[in-house]
Scaffold this active site. Structure first.
Site, PDB file in Angstrom:
ATOM      1  N   HIS A  92      58.472  39.977 -21.573  1.00 21.59           N
ATOM      2  CA  HIS A  92      57.750  39.702 -20.364  1.00 21.59           C
ATOM      3  C   HIS A  92      58.148  41.056 -19.200  1.00 21.59           C
ATOM      4  CE1 HIS A  92      55.411  38.817 -17.315  1.00 21.59           C
ATOM      5  NE2 HIS A  92      55.434  38.300 -16.603  1.00 21.59           N
TER       6      HIS A  92
ATOM      7  N   GLU B   4      55.312  26.719 -21.879  1.00 16.47           N
ATOM      8  CA  GLU B   4      55.150  27.316 -20.970  1.00 16.47           C
ATOM      9  C   GLU B   4      54.896  28.539 -20.856  1.00 16.47           C
ATOM     10  OE1 GLU B   4      56.527  26.165 -17.036  1.00 16.47           O
ATOM     11  OE2 GLU B   4      56.786  24.084 -17.086  1.00 16.47           O
TER      12      GLU B   4
ATOM     13  N   GLY C 191      51.352  48.705 -28.794  1.00 14.73           N
ATOM     14  CA  GLY C 191      52.430  48.805 -29.377  1.00 14.73           C
ATOM     15  C   GLY C 191      53.593  49.821 -29.812  1.00 14.73           C
ATOM     16  N   THR C 192      54.305  49.801 -27.928  1.00 14.20           N
ATOM     17  CA  THR C 192      55.773  50.731 -27.912  1.00 14.20           C
ATOM     18  C   THR C 192      56.673  49.435 -27.842  1.00 14.20           C
ATOM     19  OG1 THR C 192      55.336  50.654 -25.837  1.00 14.20           O
ATOM     20  CG2 THR C 192      54.390  52.145 -26.574  1.00 14.20           C
ATOM     21  N   ASN C 193      57.026  48.690 -27.368  1.00 12.40           N
ATOM     22  CA  ASN C 193      57.379  47.275 -28.144  1.00 12.40           C
ATOM     23  C   ASN C 193      58.159  47.488 -29.424  1.00 12.40           C
ATOM     24  OD1 ASN C 193      59.289  46.672 -25.325  1.00 12.40           O
ATOM     25  ND2 ASN C 193      57.225  46.353 -24.736  1.00 12.40           N
TER      26      ASN C 193
ATOM     27  N   ASP D 134      55.337  32.049 -19.932  1.00 13.72           N
ATOM     28  CA  ASP D 134      56.531  33.400 -19.410  1.00 13.72           C
ATOM     29  C   ASP D 134      57.583  32.337 -18.873  1.00 13.72           C
ATOM     30  OD1 ASP D 134      54.602  35.228 -20.586  1.00 13.72           O
ATOM     31  OD2 ASP D 134      53.313  35.733 -18.218  1.00 13.72           O
TER      32      ASP D 134
ATOM     33  N   ILE E   1      47.941  32.697 -25.383  1.00 13.12           N
ATOM     34  CA  ILE E   1      48.545  32.006 -24.921  1.00 13.12           C
ATOM     35  C   ILE E   1      48.325  31.023 -25.633  1.00 13.12           C
ATOM     36  CG2 ILE E   1      48.445  29.538 -22.825  1.00 13.12           C
ATOM     37  CD1 ILE E   1      46.485  31.339 -21.150  1.00 13.12           C
ATOM     38  N   LEU E   2      49.779  30.358 -26.129  1.00 11.67           N
ATOM     39  CA  LEU E   2      50.151  30.179 -27.449  1.00 11.67           C
ATOM     40  C   LEU E   2      50.332  28.152 -27.135  1.00 11.67           C
ATOM     41  CD1 LEU E   2      53.027  31.509 -28.892  1.00 11.67           C
ATOM     42  CD2 LEU E   2      50.421  32.093 -29.338  1.00 11.67           C
TER      43      LEU E   2
END
Ligand code: GAR
Length: 215
Positions: A112, A146, A14-16, A148, A95-96
């Protein structure tokens, strides 16, 4: 100004997420971080979020025996429960399915670690070195069905050095991730980002428009 209630979805350190939380501490920032949700109970980022007194939730994908949509229905229910308006994926490694993607069209963004559309998927830094690219970087984009893929909001580039290993390159890219993700969320939450087909316009430009040329 009403700040957009934003959830950050994580799977790891969780750095972002930390960069988004820091940015959102400014009262003028157009998003507030109202929830951090993880699919992994042991995600380090959950502890960091709690230190900032941000509500956290766990929806463990392993509880849904491979039924991705059932997992996402539960995630969505938690987002609704917290009155979430925007979702920022930050190292959320699932993956969603179209269920969640369609429920959050133009309201869900992802970071990404590559200059999309190059290097979708995993091991982006290793592949960038293997392919010999001279510039690499990170992309924040709206999430589409799709992986990324989806309208690009902002990108940041870094040089690839001769001595780079995947780890040293990852560290350089992570530095740029922490700069561009708060900026992207700001553009989205303020309503400045406008999506037309694959293109996002925001009326903003970088302070320094000189080309980045490397070496
Ligand atoms: C980041 O580098 C992010 O770009 C990447 O996972 C890392 C999470 O780090 N995301 C993906 O690869 C998604 N396809 P963090 O937990 O420290 O923010």
């Amino acid at each position: 100004m009403s700040r957009k209630r934003t959830a950050i979805l994580i799977s790891g350190r969780g750095t972002n997420m930390g960069a988004l939380i820091s940015a959102a501490m400014a009262p003028s920032y157009p998003a507030e971080i109202s929830l951090v949700l993880s699919n992994r109970p042991d995600a380090k980022g959950l502890e960091r979020a709690a230190e900032f007194n941000i509500p956290t939730a766990i929806v463990d994908h392993k509880d849904f025996s491979g039924d991705r949509e059932a997992f996402e229905r539960q995630v969505n229910a938690v987002l609704k429960m917290h009155n979430i308006e925007l979702v920022a994926l930050a190292g959320f490694m699932r993956i969603l399915t179209p269920f969640l993607v369609d429920a959050w069209t133009n309201r869900m963004i992802n970071i990404h670690p590559a200059l999309l559309p190059s290097f979708k998927g995993l091991a982006t830094h290793e592949r960038a070195i293997d392919e010999g690219v001279k510039l690499h970087g990170a992309t924040v984009h709206y999430v589409s069905s799709e992986m990324d893929d989806g309208p690009i909001i902002i990108q940041g580039a870094v040089p690839v050095l001769d001595a780079d290993t995947p780890d040293t390159l990852a560290a350089r890219v992570l530095g740029v991730e922490h700069k561009i993700y708060p900026k992207a969320l700001e553009l989205v939450a303020s309503g400045k980002a406008k999506v037309t087909g694959a293109r996002v316009t925001s009326g903003e430009s970088a302070d320094d428009t000189a080309a980045l040329v490397w070496p």
